[in-house]
Design a protein around this motif. Structure first.
Motif, PDB file in Angstrom:
ATOM      1  N   ASP A  10      31.546 136.600 -54.562  1.00 14.86           N
ATOM      2  CA  ASP A  10      31.638 136.504 -56.020  1.00 14.86           C
ATOM      3  C   ASP A  10      32.779 135.587 -56.430  1.00 14.86           C
ATOM      4  O   ASP A  10      32.661 134.791 -57.374  1.00 14.86           O
ATOM      5  CB  ASP A  10      31.855 137.889 -56.642  1.00 14.86           C
ATOM      6  CG  ASP A  10      30.645 138.796 -56.484  1.00 14.86           C
ATOM      7  OD1 ASP A  10      29.514 138.292 -56.597  1.00 14.86           O
ATOM      8  OD2 ASP A  10      30.843 140.002 -56.239  1.00 14.86           O
ATOM      9  N   THR A  27      40.170 141.262 -58.908  1.00  9.00           N
ATOM     10  CA  THR A  27      38.718 141.067 -58.807  1.00  9.00           C
ATOM     11  C   THR A  27      38.103 142.096 -57.862  1.00  9.00           C
ATOM     12  O   THR A  27      36.993 142.589 -58.110  1.00  9.00           O
ATOM     13  CB  THR A  27      38.376 139.635 -58.344  1.00  9.00           C
ATOM     14  OG1 THR A  27      39.061 139.334 -57.120  1.00  9.00           O
ATOM     15  CG2 THR A  27      38.780 138.627 -59.406  1.00  9.00           C
ATOM     16  N   ALA A  30      37.632 145.303 -59.600  1.00  9.93           N
ATOM     17  CA  ALA A  30      36.476 145.271 -60.492  1.00  9.93           C
ATOM     18  C   ALA A  30      35.151 145.305 -59.730  1.00  9.93           C
ATOM     19  O   ALA A  30      34.081 145.216 -60.343  1.00  9.93           O
ATOM     20  CB  ALA A  30      36.537 144.017 -61.364  1.00  9.93           C
ATOM     21  N   LEU A  32      34.153 143.087 -57.335  1.00 10.92           N
ATOM     22  CA  LEU A  32      33.638 141.785 -56.936  1.00 10.92           C
ATOM     23  C   LEU A  32      34.032 141.485 -55.488  1.00 10.92           C
ATOM     24  O   LEU A  32      35.152 141.777 -55.061  1.00 10.92           O
ATOM     25  CB  LEU A  32      34.202 140.687 -57.847  1.00 10.92           C
ATOM     26  CG  LEU A  32      33.891 140.820 -59.340  1.00 10.92           C
ATOM     27  CD1 LEU A  32      34.558 139.704 -60.125  1.00 10.92           C
ATOM     28  CD2 LEU A  32      32.383 140.817 -59.586  1.00 10.92           C
ATOM     29  N   HIS A 142      30.714 133.390 -59.028  1.00 12.59           N
ATOM     30  CA  HIS A 142      31.295 133.446 -60.370  1.00 12.59           C
ATOM     31  C   HIS A 142      32.524 132.555 -60.560  1.00 12.59           C
ATOM     32  O   HIS A 142      32.641 131.905 -61.602  1.00 12.59           O
ATOM     33  CB  HIS A 142      31.668 134.895 -60.709  1.00 12.59           C
ATOM     34  CG  HIS A 142      30.508 135.821 -60.716  1.00 12.59           C
ATOM     35  ND1 HIS A 142      29.478 135.720 -61.624  1.00 12.59           N
ATOM     36  CD2 HIS A 142      30.194 136.874 -59.896  1.00 12.59           C
ATOM     37  CE1 HIS A 142      28.583 136.670 -61.388  1.00 12.59           C
ATOM     38  NE2 HIS A 142      28.992 137.373 -60.336  1.00 12.59           N
ATOM     39  N   ALA A 335      36.300 139.064 -64.031  1.00  9.76           N
ATOM     40  CA  ALA A 335      35.458 140.261 -63.920  1.00  9.76           C
ATOM     41  C   ALA A 335      34.623 140.469 -65.166  1.00  9.76           C
ATOM     42  O   ALA A 335      33.433 140.826 -65.084  1.00  9.76           O
ATOM     43  CB  ALA A 335      36.346 141.481 -63.662  1.00  9.76           C
ATOM     44  N   ALA A 336      35.209 140.242 -66.333  1.00 10.20           N
ATOM     45  CA  ALA A 336      34.473 140.432 -67.577  1.00 10.20           C
ATOM     46  C   ALA A 336      33.319 139.447 -67.682  1.00 10.20           C
ATOM     47  O   ALA A 336      32.188 139.824 -68.042  1.00 10.20           O
ATOM     48  CB  ALA A 336      35.417 140.276 -68.769  1.00 10.20           C
ATOM     49  N   ARG A 337      33.583 138.186 -67.357  1.00 10.58           N
ATOM     50  CA  ARG A 337      32.512 137.178 -67.426  1.00 10.58           C
ATOM     51  C   ARG A 337      31.438 137.466 -66.392  1.00 10.58           C
ATOM     52  O   ARG A 337      30.239 137.266 -66.641  1.00 10.58           O
ATOM     53  CB  ARG A 337      33.108 135.787 -67.258  1.00 10.58           C
ATOM     54  CG  ARG A 337      33.911 135.331 -68.477  1.00 10.58           C
ATOM     55  CD  ARG A 337      34.503 133.947 -68.302  1.00 10.58           C
ATOM     56  NE  ARG A 337      35.107 133.492 -69.562  1.00 10.58           N
ATOM     57  CZ  ARG A 337      36.348 133.020 -69.692  1.00 10.58           C
ATOM     58  NH1 ARG A 337      37.132 132.934 -68.615  1.00 10.58           N
ATOM     59  NH2 ARG A 337      36.798 132.639 -70.864  1.00 10.58           N
ATOM     60  N   ALA A 338      31.844 137.937 -65.211  1.00  4.69           N
ATOM     61  CA  ALA A 338      30.860 138.242 -64.174  1.00  4.69           C
ATOM     62  C   ALA A 338      29.944 139.387 -64.590  1.00  4.69           C
ATOM     63  O   ALA A 338      28.763 139.424 -64.210  1.00  4.69           O
ATOM     64  CB  ALA A 338      31.574 138.598 -62.873  1.00  4.69           C
ATOM     65  N   SER A 339      30.468 140.316 -65.379  1.00  6.00           N
ATOM     66  CA  SER A 339      29.661 141.458 -65.811  1.00  6.00           C
ATOM     67  C   SER A 339      28.846 141.161 -67.058  1.00  6.00           C
ATOM     68  O   SER A 339      28.101 142.026 -67.542  1.00  6.00           O
ATOM     69  CB  SER A 339      30.563 142.665 -66.070  1.00  6.00           C
ATOM     70  OG  SER A 339      31.428 142.433 -67.173  1.00  6.00           O
ATOM     71  N   GLY A 340      28.998 139.940 -67.603  1.00  7.44           N
ATOM     72  CA  GLY A 340      28.203 139.537 -68.742  1.00  7.44           C
ATOM     73  C   GLY A 340      28.747 139.950 -70.085  1.00  7.44           C
ATOM     74  O   GLY A 340      28.007 139.983 -71.078  1.00  7.44           O
ATOM     75  N   VAL A 341      30.052 140.262 -70.158  1.00  7.01           N
ATOM     76  CA  VAL A 341      30.654 140.600 -71.448  1.00  7.01           C
ATOM     77  C   VAL A 341      30.486 139.402 -72.390  1.00  7.01           C
ATOM     78  O   VAL A 341      30.914 138.291 -72.064  1.00  7.01           O
ATOM     79  CB  VAL A 341      32.150 140.953 -71.288  1.00  7.01           C
ATOM     80  CG1 VAL A 341      32.823 141.086 -72.649  1.00  7.01           C
ATOM     81  CG2 VAL A 341      32.296 142.231 -70.490  1.00  7.01           C
TER      82      VAL A 341
END
Length: 477
Positions: A10, A27, A30, A32, A142, A335-341
């Motif tokens: 990731d 990360t 989170a 990843l 990511h 982490a936020a971007r990876a989770s689609g926030v």
């Protein structure tokens, strides 16, 4: 050279110093999968050639200076420091330049370590050339985070390489005190290493191109430290440039712009830092090799959706603690971007914004006296167009200073924003003031109104009572 198959993660982190380690930690926390690449020792510059060894060298120096200010104790510490014991303790704090403990920590958080030289090889791709020549390709779903730090900047002087000058690395890892040491520079490394090696037995000459020391702090900081260095035996020469350096029969010969000839056993250049981005493949993603990397407040490189630059390489604040702060922000953002926030908290003081880099960066210089500052100096605030007032207090007005040691000399300053009545900057200079700076950092970062600070009562009789004296001076004048 042997190539292996590509391995997907990731997140891939270039550089396993404190900054890279913290990106990996956040990360991994989170959930990843994270790979981290290091070409030298895990733990980086701070652990082996900067923060830890330099402070291990300086701590006995400062403790001895404090003891000599106390009648009843001063008579017991009149002899020289045991340089061998100080250096042995320094070696302990660098783990004897072995990184087993930090490798174990990476294993504990579940990050995969790749030893070797890491280079970008296009978007989201890193190649790692191992010590045996094996090349592995790592791909990042990511993010790739560059946390490769900085190296010492050396001046363009003919034949300098043949002189074999010290940089901060040699200054913090030397096995013995040179008889004569020339230090070139007037910043943190220069003043701290002049302090340490003078006390450990070197005859130190400090050559400063500018008018004074620590020119990024309030002027009185450099003035008080220059006076103390001179009193300790350092030959401090301001307004002095280096025209040439040679090594003749083992002796370093320095010729200054003023025509003076200085002989020494070693010369330390503490003249700035350059980013370690020359050979990490920036050209493969449209960036200039060797450049500082410009980032937004989430530490993402300008114009990229996947590349992050954390710590010294982005040139925002070349300090370990600030780099670790950035790493926590970057890890959260990745982490936020990876989770689609859909929308990150990038407003000032949001979870994904390194806001403190702009307004509340603290620093301590571990000289005798210490200098500690956070936020803006008076000159910086005025240059920014802020309507401000500076409030100065001598530590002689603080009972705790007299108890700390006889002949305690020090000064403190508040820079107050007159429109909002909050603190924009705080500076302390004096023995032991490094432990005061976090209270100032909280006040600056928290934008605490002066009227509220009035009710934060400092304990008597401590150095912290300087806060009361500063606030009284602001109120009464």
């Amino acid at each position: 050279m042997t190539e292996t198959e590509s391995i997907a993660y990731d997140v891939v982190v270039l550089g396993a110093g404190p900054v890279g380690e913290n990106v990996a930690d956040r990360t991994r926390a989170a959930g990843l999968s994270t790979a981290i690449v290091e070409s030298e020792l895990v733990g980086g510059e701070c652990s082996y050639w900067a923060c830890m060894p330099s402070k291990a060298l300086l701590r006995p120096v400062i403790a001895q200076a404090d003891a000599r200010r106390l009648p009843g104790l001063s008579q017991a510490v009149q002899g020289p420091l045991d340089a061998a014991a100080v250096l042995a303790r320094r070696d302990y704090f660098t783990s004897h330049w072995k990184d087993d403990g930090q490798v174990g920590w990476l294993d504990g958080i579940g990050a995969d370590l790749y030893r070797g030289h890491g280079r970008l090889a296009g978007p989201r791709t890193v190649t790692v050339t191992g010590p045996d020549g094996t090349v592995r390709t790592l791909t990042a779903r990511h993010a790739v985070a560059v946390a490769t730090g900085t190296g010492a900047a050396l001046p363009d002087l003919p034949g300098l390489a043949e002189v074999r000058p010290w940089t901060s690395r040699e200054a913090t890892s030397a096995e013995a005190a040179p008889g004569r040491l020339v230090v070139v520079g007037g910043g943190v490394v220069a003043t701290e290493m002049a302090t340490a090696w003078q006390a450990l037995g070197s005859r130190v000459t400090l050559l400063v191109r500018g008018k004074g020391l620590l020119n990024r702090m309030e002027p009185f900081a450099g003035e008080l430290i220059a006076e103390a260095l001179t009193a300790a035996g350092v030959d401090v020469r301001t307004g002095t440039s280096v025209e040439s350096v040679t090594r003749e029969n083992g002796t370093v010969v320095v010729v200054t712009g003023q025509g003076d000839r200085i002989e020494a056993d070693e010369i330390l250049f503490a003249t700035g830092r350059v980013p370690r981005t020359e050979d990490i493949g920036l050209d493969t993603v449209g960036l200039a090799p060797g450049s500082w990397l410009t980032v937004d407040d989430s530490l993402r490189v300008t114009g990229s959706q996947w590349l992050y630059a954390v710590g010294d390489v982005n040139h925002r604040a070349l300090l370990t603690h600030q780099g670790k702060y950035q790493a926590r922000i970057a890890g959260a953002a990745i982490a936020a971007r990876a989770s689609g926030v859909p929308l990150l908290e990038t407003d000032p003081w949001g979870a994904h914004a390194a806001t403190a880099d702009h307004s509340a960066v603290p620093q301590v210089v571990f000289t005798d006296p210490e200098a500690a500052a956070v936020g803006l100096s008076l000159a910086e605030a005025e240059q920014a167009g802020r309507r401000v007032r500076a409030v100065d207090v001598e530590f002689s007005s603080v009972a705790g200073a007299g108890l700390y040691g006889d002949d305690y000399r020090g000064k403190a300053r508040l820079v107050v924003d007159l429109e909002r009545e909050i603190l924009l900057g705080v500076t302390f200079v004096g023995p032991g003031v490094g432990e005061l700076i976090h209270s100032a950092t909280v006040a600056v970062a928290g934008e605490v109104p002066v009227s509220r600070l009035w009710h934060a009562v400092p304990s008597y009789p401590t150095l912290s009572e300087v806060w009361l004296r500063l606030l009284e001076a602001y109120r009464d004048n």
